[in-house]
Design a protein around this motif. Structure first.
Motif, PDB file in Angstrom:
ATOM      1  N   VAL A  37      30.683   2.125  -1.936  1.00 40.93           N
ATOM      2  CA  VAL A  37      31.889   1.368  -2.126  1.00 40.93           C
ATOM      3  C   VAL A  37      31.975   0.280  -1.348  1.00 40.93           C
ATOM      4  N   GLY A  38      31.349  -0.160  -0.396  1.00 35.39           N
ATOM      5  CA  GLY A  38      31.136  -1.246   0.623  1.00 35.39           C
ATOM      6  C   GLY A  38      30.517  -2.447  -0.235  1.00 35.39           C
ATOM      7  N   ASP A  39      29.564  -1.911  -1.089  1.00 37.40           N
ATOM      8  CA  ASP A  39      28.912  -3.063  -1.975  1.00 37.40           C
ATOM      9  C   ASP A  39      29.673  -3.481  -3.265  1.00 37.40           C
ATOM     10  N   MET A  40      30.784  -2.869  -3.370  1.00 40.42           N
ATOM     11  CA  MET A  40      31.519  -3.212  -4.780  1.00 40.42           C
ATOM     12  C   MET A  40      31.953  -4.343  -4.560  1.00 40.42           C
ATOM     13  N   PRO A  41      31.819  -5.240  -5.430  1.00 39.12           N
ATOM     14  CA  PRO A  41      32.430  -6.656  -5.439  1.00 39.12           C
ATOM     15  C   PRO A  41      33.876  -6.835  -5.672  1.00 39.12           C
ATOM     16  N   GLU A  42      34.360  -8.033  -5.526  1.00 38.68           N
ATOM     17  CA  GLU A  42      35.980  -8.033  -5.783  1.00 38.68           C
ATOM     18  C   GLU A  42      36.041  -7.826  -7.390  1.00 38.68           C
ATOM     19  N   PRO A  43      37.428  -7.608  -7.906  1.00 34.05           N
ATOM     20  CA  PRO A  43      37.508  -7.490  -9.212  1.00 34.05           C
ATOM     21  C   PRO A  43      37.017  -8.761 -10.332  1.00 34.05           C
ATOM     22  N   GLY A  44      36.449  -8.415 -11.186  1.00 34.27           N
ATOM     23  CA  GLY A  44      35.972  -9.603 -11.905  1.00 34.27           C
ATOM     24  C   GLY A  44      34.807  -9.303 -12.704  1.00 34.27           C
ATOM     25  N   ASP A  45      34.099  -9.921 -13.477  1.00 36.91           N
ATOM     26  CA  ASP A  45      32.852 -10.123 -14.081  1.00 36.91           C
ATOM     27  C   ASP A  45      32.040 -10.909 -13.630  1.00 36.91           C
ATOM     28  N   TYR A  46      30.645 -10.224 -13.528  1.00 34.37           N
ATOM     29  CA  TYR A  46      29.477 -10.846 -12.888  1.00 34.37           C
ATOM     30  C   TYR A  46      28.171 -10.838 -13.661  1.00 34.37           C
ATOM     31  N   PRO A  47      27.957 -11.754 -14.645  1.00 31.02           N
ATOM     32  CA  PRO A  47      26.943 -11.820 -15.429  1.00 31.02           C
ATOM     33  C   PRO A  47      25.542 -11.974 -14.614  1.00 31.02           C
ATOM     34  N   THR A  53      28.018  -6.893 -14.264  1.00 25.97           N
ATOM     35  CA  THR A  53      28.542  -6.044 -13.762  1.00 25.97           C
ATOM     36  C   THR A  53      30.347  -6.420 -13.766  1.00 25.97           C
ATOM     37  N   ALA A  54      30.947  -5.338 -14.038  1.00 26.18           N
ATOM     38  CA  ALA A  54      32.477  -5.596 -14.159  1.00 26.18           C
ATOM     39  C   ALA A  54      33.284  -4.737 -13.122  1.00 26.18           C
ATOM     40  N   GLY A 112      41.263   2.558  -5.971  1.00 21.72           N
ATOM     41  CA  GLY A 112      42.104   1.481  -6.436  1.00 21.72           C
ATOM     42  C   GLY A 112      41.042   0.699  -7.357  1.00 21.72           C
ATOM     43  N   ARG A 113      39.861   0.927  -7.564  1.00 21.35           N
ATOM     44  CA  ARG A 113      38.819   0.395  -8.393  1.00 21.35           C
ATOM     45  C   ARG A 113      37.989   1.063  -9.204  1.00 21.35           C
ATOM     46  N   VAL A 114      37.407   0.600 -10.313  1.00 21.33           N
ATOM     47  CA  VAL A 114      36.349   1.279 -11.336  1.00 21.33           C
ATOM     48  C   VAL A 114      35.275   0.111 -11.502  1.00 21.33           C
ATOM     49  N   ALA A 115      34.219   0.473 -11.550  1.00 21.90           N
ATOM     50  CA  ALA A 115      33.103  -0.597 -11.594  1.00 21.90           C
ATOM     51  C   ALA A 115      32.058   0.031 -12.492  1.00 21.90           C
ATOM     52  N   LEU A 116      31.474  -1.156 -13.389  1.00 12.99           N
ATOM     53  CA  LEU A 116      30.452  -0.739 -14.293  1.00 12.99           C
ATOM     54  C   LEU A 116      29.273  -1.789 -14.045  1.00 12.99           C
ATOM     55  N   HIS A 117      28.061  -1.084 -13.867  1.00 12.91           N
ATOM     56  CA  HIS A 117      26.832  -2.237 -14.116  1.00 12.91           C
ATOM     57  C   HIS A 117      25.958  -1.827 -15.053  1.00 12.91           C
ATOM     58  N   GLY A 118      25.479  -2.701 -15.953  1.00 15.15           N
ATOM     59  CA  GLY A 118      24.651  -2.197 -16.941  1.00 15.15           C
ATOM     60  C   GLY A 118      23.312  -3.287 -16.799  1.00 15.15           C
TER      61      GLY A 118
END
Length: 147
Positions: A37-47, A53-54, A112-118
């Motif tokens: 959880v501590g490594d989760m970036p702020e909301p947004g897209d990270y190509p 990562t989204a 309060g967040r969901v993250a995806l990393h492909g």
């Protein structure tokens, strides 16, 4: 003529062996990605060159994770490797159509967040396929980009 036939047969055997190796090779136990959880970036897209990562803010992370799981499992050539909605973390593999190159996607939640990393398992670039697939999953799950 005989030499040409031998060369063509050898080429076919090499291509078939390579395709078989890609489909049967062991997948990495973990893919380089945020793990906590501590490594989760702020909301947004990270190509990135071979990954995407989204992160989205959501009112109900578990419900969003469940919708994303349903969308992922309905995606062709995608299967669940590990995890569950109850654990708050899912790991999928999606393989390319022709050679079966694997891409690993992890979907997880935080308050309060969901993250995806492909990310691509092989190669230096993923040609944007992870970004396209994950943006499609987010859209299908009703989690479009922030305005």
């Amino acid at each position: 003529m005989k030499l040409l036939t031998i060369i063509l047969i050898a080429l076919v055997v090499v291509i078939a062996a390579g395709a078989l190796w890609v489909r049967l090779m062991p997948l990495p136990a973990e893919q380089a990605q945020p793990q906590t959880v501590g490594d989760m970036p702020e909301p947004g897209d990270y190509p990135a060159p071979r990954a995407f990562t989204a992160v989205r803010e959501v009112a109900e992370p578990e419900a969003a994770l469940r919708r994303l799981s349903d969308v992922a499992l309905a995606t062709r050539r995608t299967r669940l490797l590990s995890g569950s909605v109850e654990e708050g973390r899912l790991r999928f593999v999606t393989r390319s159509l022709v050679f079966g190159f694997p891409d690993i996607t992890t979907v997880w939640t935080a308050p309060g967040r969901v993250a995806l990393h492909g990310g691509a398992v092989m190669g230096a670039r993923d040609m944007g396929v992870n970004a396209k697939r994950l943006r499609g999953w987010l859209d299908a799950a009703g989690l479009p980009p922030e305005a």
